[in-house]
Scaffold this active site. Structure first.
Site, PDB file in Angstrom:
ATOM      1  N   GLU A  69       3.130   6.064  14.828  1.00  0.00           N
ATOM      2  CA  GLU A  69       2.395   5.066  14.018  1.00  0.00           C
ATOM      3  C   GLU A  69       3.303   4.138  13.207  1.00  0.00           C
ATOM      4  O   GLU A  69       3.125   3.954  11.999  1.00  0.00           O
ATOM      5  CB  GLU A  69       1.405   5.799  13.103  1.00  0.00           C
ATOM      6  CG  GLU A  69       0.418   6.669  13.866  1.00  0.00           C
ATOM      7  CD  GLU A  69      -0.525   7.461  12.971  1.00  0.00           C
ATOM      8  OE1 GLU A  69      -0.613   7.155  11.768  1.00  0.00           O
ATOM      9  OE2 GLU A  69      -1.179   8.384  13.483  1.00  0.00           O
ATOM     10  N   GLU A  84      -4.079  12.662  21.708  1.00  0.00           N
ATOM     11  CA  GLU A  84      -4.880  13.280  20.631  1.00  0.00           C
ATOM     12  C   GLU A  84      -6.370  12.989  20.851  1.00  0.00           C
ATOM     13  O   GLU A  84      -7.100  12.684  19.939  1.00  0.00           O
ATOM     14  CB  GLU A  84      -4.427  12.747  19.263  1.00  0.00           C
ATOM     15  CG  GLU A  84      -2.957  12.921  18.971  1.00  0.00           C
ATOM     16  CD  GLU A  84      -2.534  12.363  17.627  1.00  0.00           C
ATOM     17  OE1 GLU A  84      -3.413  12.125  16.754  1.00  0.00           O
ATOM     18  OE2 GLU A  84      -1.333  12.148  17.410  1.00  0.00           O
TER      19      GLU A  84
HETATM   20  O1  G3I Z   1      -4.063  25.393   6.969  1.00  0.00           O
HETATM   21  C1  G3I Z   1      -3.556  25.014   5.679  1.00  0.00           C
HETATM   22  C2  G3I Z   1      -4.162  25.902   4.609  1.00  0.00           C
HETATM   23  O2  G3I Z   1      -3.714  27.245   4.808  1.00  0.00           O
HETATM   24  C3  G3I Z   1      -3.717  25.405   3.232  1.00  0.00           C
HETATM   25  O3  G3I Z   1      -4.358  26.170   2.242  1.00  0.00           O
HETATM   26  C4  G3I Z   1      -4.111  23.924   3.116  1.00  0.00           C
HETATM   27  C5  G3I Z   1      -3.722  23.332   1.804  1.00  0.00           C
HETATM   28  O4  G3I Z   1      -2.301  23.110   1.825  1.00  0.00           O
HETATM   29  O5  G3I Z   1      -3.450  23.162   4.137  1.00  0.00           O
HETATM   30  C6  G3I Z   1      -3.897  23.575   5.420  1.00  0.00           C
HETATM   31  O6  G3I Z   1      -3.196  22.817   6.356  1.00  0.00           O
HETATM   32  C7  G3I Z   1      -3.624  21.462   6.455  1.00  0.00           C
HETATM   33  C8  G3I Z   1      -4.083  21.264   7.897  1.00  0.00           C
HETATM   34  O7  G3I Z   1      -4.334  19.881   8.180  1.00  0.00           O
HETATM   35  C9  G3I Z   1      -5.355  22.070   8.139  1.00  0.00           C
HETATM   36  O8  G3I Z   1      -5.802  21.807   9.407  1.00  0.00           O
HETATM   37  C10 G3I Z   1      -2.432  20.579   6.158  1.00  0.00           C
HETATM   38  O9  G3I Z   1      -2.093  20.707   4.805  1.00  0.00           O
HETATM   39  C11 G3I Z   1      -2.776  19.152   6.493  1.00  0.00           C
HETATM   40  O10 G3I Z   1      -1.628  18.328   6.319  1.00  0.00           O
HETATM   41  C12 G3I Z   1      -3.207  19.063   7.948  1.00  0.00           C
HETATM   42  O11 G3I Z   1      -3.594  17.732   8.257  1.00  0.00           O
HETATM   43  C13 G3I Z   1      -3.258  17.317   9.579  1.00  0.00           C
HETATM   44  C14 G3I Z   1      -2.843  15.848   9.495  1.00  0.00           C
HETATM   45  O12 G3I Z   1      -2.564  15.314  10.808  1.00  0.00           O
HETATM   46  C15 G3I Z   1      -1.587  15.685   8.658  1.00  0.00           C
HETATM   47  O13 G3I Z   1      -0.527  16.413   9.237  1.00  0.00           O
HETATM   48  C16 G3I Z   1      -4.468  17.467  10.488  1.00  0.00           C
HETATM   49  O14 G3I Z   1      -4.741  18.842  10.712  1.00  0.00           O
HETATM   50  C17 G3I Z   1      -4.190  16.800  11.820  1.00  0.00           C
HETATM   51  O15 G3I Z   1      -5.356  16.790  12.656  1.00  0.00           O
HETATM   52  C18 G3I Z   1      -3.737  15.351  11.636  1.00  0.00           C
HETATM   53  O16 G3I Z   1      -3.400  14.859  12.913  1.00  0.00           O
HETATM   54  C19 G3I Z   1      -2.953  13.491  12.937  1.00  0.00           C
HETATM   55  C20 G3I Z   1      -1.842  13.398  13.966  1.00  0.00           C
HETATM   56  O17 G3I Z   1      -0.794  14.259  13.589  1.00  0.00           O
HETATM   57  C21 G3I Z   1      -1.377  11.964  14.119  1.00  0.00           C
HETATM   58  N1  G3I Z   1      -2.495  11.102  14.504  1.00  0.00           N
HETATM   59  C22 G3I Z   1      -3.595  11.140  13.524  1.00  0.00           C
HETATM   60  C23 G3I Z   1      -4.105  12.571  13.371  1.00  0.00           C
HETATM   61  C24 G3I Z   1      -5.245  12.611  12.382  1.00  0.00           C
HETATM   62  O18 G3I Z   1      -4.797  12.269  11.117  1.00  0.00           O
END
Ligand code: G3I
Length: 444
Positions: free
Chosen positions: A249, A356
């Site tokens: 991105e 994705e």
């Molecule tokens: O699982 C932990 C949990 O144990 C903890 O208590 C909580 C608070 O810290 O965090 C949880 O993890 C989070 C996770 O999502 C849960 O699914 C992460 O902090 C959080 O950063 C994460 O967000 C992810 C996001 O990217 C940022 O990395 C999303 O899952 C993920 O679907 C999203 O994916 C992105 C792609 O990488 C790039 N394209 C866009 C897409 C959507 O934003």
């Protein structure tokens, strides 16, 4: 005078002959019209055609190639009657073509039109086996590699991507620490189950740890830090992680300008080329991708991305492929728009990764439950996208990755703050109509 009469007689004879005035008309019979079959099974289909009133029988040809240079055993000029014939003894998930000729005595008509069919996949064909020459991936988390997640991962998928645990903010949370546990768990799971693993994502403005956002050193020290981070991560998983989203991105929606991330600010536009080169230095064999979203729907962003890619390729930057994230909806972008965008990857000889994929069933928030009608529309869109990707040339296919396993785990629910059903499985791990549509789209 006599000579003139002879010439006139000769001319009349020639004219009569040309019109065939004296001989009986050569016998002829019209060609039949081949119709689409109404029943297609795994190893058979029913050929159908419109009757020719003067025909006494027909000759049926069935072939696996459009030129009919070879024939399915027993189906070269096979004598048939009526207006249908069950063609049997075929292979599943295989494309066939058929045509006919009408017969009247020894007179044979011209060939009919040809009809093409693909026989069905065998029952319970997993997604990864329906895919023709590319991986079927899904996003995973280290805490979801057991139980039903594990069962479906091993049964249906041939590739996995860490949904968030291989990003800089999780892997390199402070300047002097790396956190490998979650990444190692995911990589070890993939290796233990002969599943491909796609690394995501080395550089992404949305997963940059605070200490990098607020880097206290000079720009040269910043660049050295990024180089050491990329070398460290890619070297650790060399020979295990087969591909990486090196930069994610970097291009802005709408304007198509470069995103003003801390990497852009501290290293300039060349940060992208440098990151790809550092990743290549760490692993000469790993496939290196640029990844972004709205690549089909945002023409400015798409154009700017391909301009950037062309500049990278012209500078001999080691880039192997482009990831289209494909966070789309049941009602768009259109098949034509997606196909046109994907073909721009093919034109450059790069690998395409639909990286994705999730398909919002409720983009306009008009539903509080997944209706039968919307479930079928979602099924059709998954079939369409799978068909688009499957139809790409073999050399340009890498993986089609779904962004998650089951609806209740999708990032979209939190991101948009309302109910949706964007994935292939229900919350109870049962396959949805969308799964069936995706499977059908993967078939030949
Ligand atoms: O699982 C932990 C949990 O144990 C903890 O208590 C909580 C608070 O810290 O965090 C949880 O993890 C989070 C996770 O999502 C849960 O699914 C992460 O902090 C959080 O950063 C994460 O967000 C992810 C996001 O990217 C940022 O990395 C999303 O899952 C993920 O679907 C999203 O994916 C992105 C792609 O990488 C790039 N394209 C866009 C897409 C959507 O934003």
């Amino acid at each position: 005078m006599k000579q003139i009469n002879q010439l006139i007689l000769l001319a009349l004879t020639a004219f009569t002959f040309a019109c065939g005035g004296n001989d009986d008309p050569a016998p002829s019979v019209d060609a039949p019209l081949a119709l689409n079959p109404t029943t297609i099974e795994q190893t058979s289909f029913e050929a159908k055609w419109m009757a020719v009133s003067t025909a006494e029988s027909y000759q049926l040809d069935v072939s696996e190639n459009l030129q009919f240079t070879s024939f399915v055993d027993g189906y070269q000029s096979k004598a048939v009657t009526g207006t249908s014939h069950e063609v049997t003894g075929l292979s599943s998930n295989t494309r066939y073509h058929y045509r006919l000729r009408a017969m009247k005595g020894t007179t044979v008509s011209k060939n009919s039109n040809l009809v093409s069919i693909t026989t069905l996949l065998p029952e319970n064909t997993p997604l990864k086996e329906a895919a023709n020459g590319f991986y079927i991936g899904t996003a995973v988390q280290s805490g979801r590699l057991t139980g039903k997640h594990d069962e479906l991962l091993r049964q249906e998928f041939s590739s996995i991507t860490a949904e968030y645990e291989m990003k800089m903010d999780k892997m390199h949370p402070t300047a002097d620490t790396y956190y490998w546990e979650a990444c190692d768990a995911i990589v070890n799971y993939a290796q233990s189950n002969q599943i491909n693993i796609h690394g995501h994502a080395l550089i992404w403005h949305n997963s940059t740890p605070d200490w990098v956002e607020n880097f206290a050193g000079t720009n040269d020290e910043f660049e050295l830090m990024v180089k050491e981070y990329i070398h460290t991560v890619v070297t650790r998983y060399k020979g295990k992680i087969r591909s990486w989203d090196v930069v994610n991105e970097a291009i802005l929606d709408g304007s198509g300008d470069y995103r003003n991330s801390v990497f852009y600010q501290r290293m300039g536009k060349d940060y992208i080329a440098k990151c790809f080169r550092w990743a290549r230095e760490a692993d000469p064999d790993v496939l290196l991708f640029y990844n972004d979203y709205n690549m089909a729907s945002d023409q400015n962003k798409q154009d700017a991305t391909f301009t950037m890619v062309d500049e990278l390729m012209a500078a001999n930057v080691p880039i192997d492929g482009l990831g289209f994230q494909m966070h789309i909806a049941y009602n768009g972008p259109s098949k034509e728009t997606i196909t046109k965008a994907a073909n721009r990857i093919v034109e450059r000889g790069l690998k395409a990764h639909f990286s994705e994929l999730d398909i919002r069933a409720n983009p306009n928030k008009d539903l509080t439950r997944l209706t039968e009608e919307r479930a079928l529309a979602l099924k059709a869109k998954y079939k369409e996208v799978a068909g688009i990707y499957s139809a790409l040339p073999a050399a340009n296919k890498y993986a089609l990755t779904i962004w998650g396993m089951k609806d209740d785990e999708s990032w979209l629910l939190n991101f948009y703050g309302h109910i949706d059903w964007p994935l292939l499985y229900n919350a109870d791990f049962t396959a949805k109509d969308a799964y069936q549509g995706f499977l059908e789209g993967l078939a030949n």
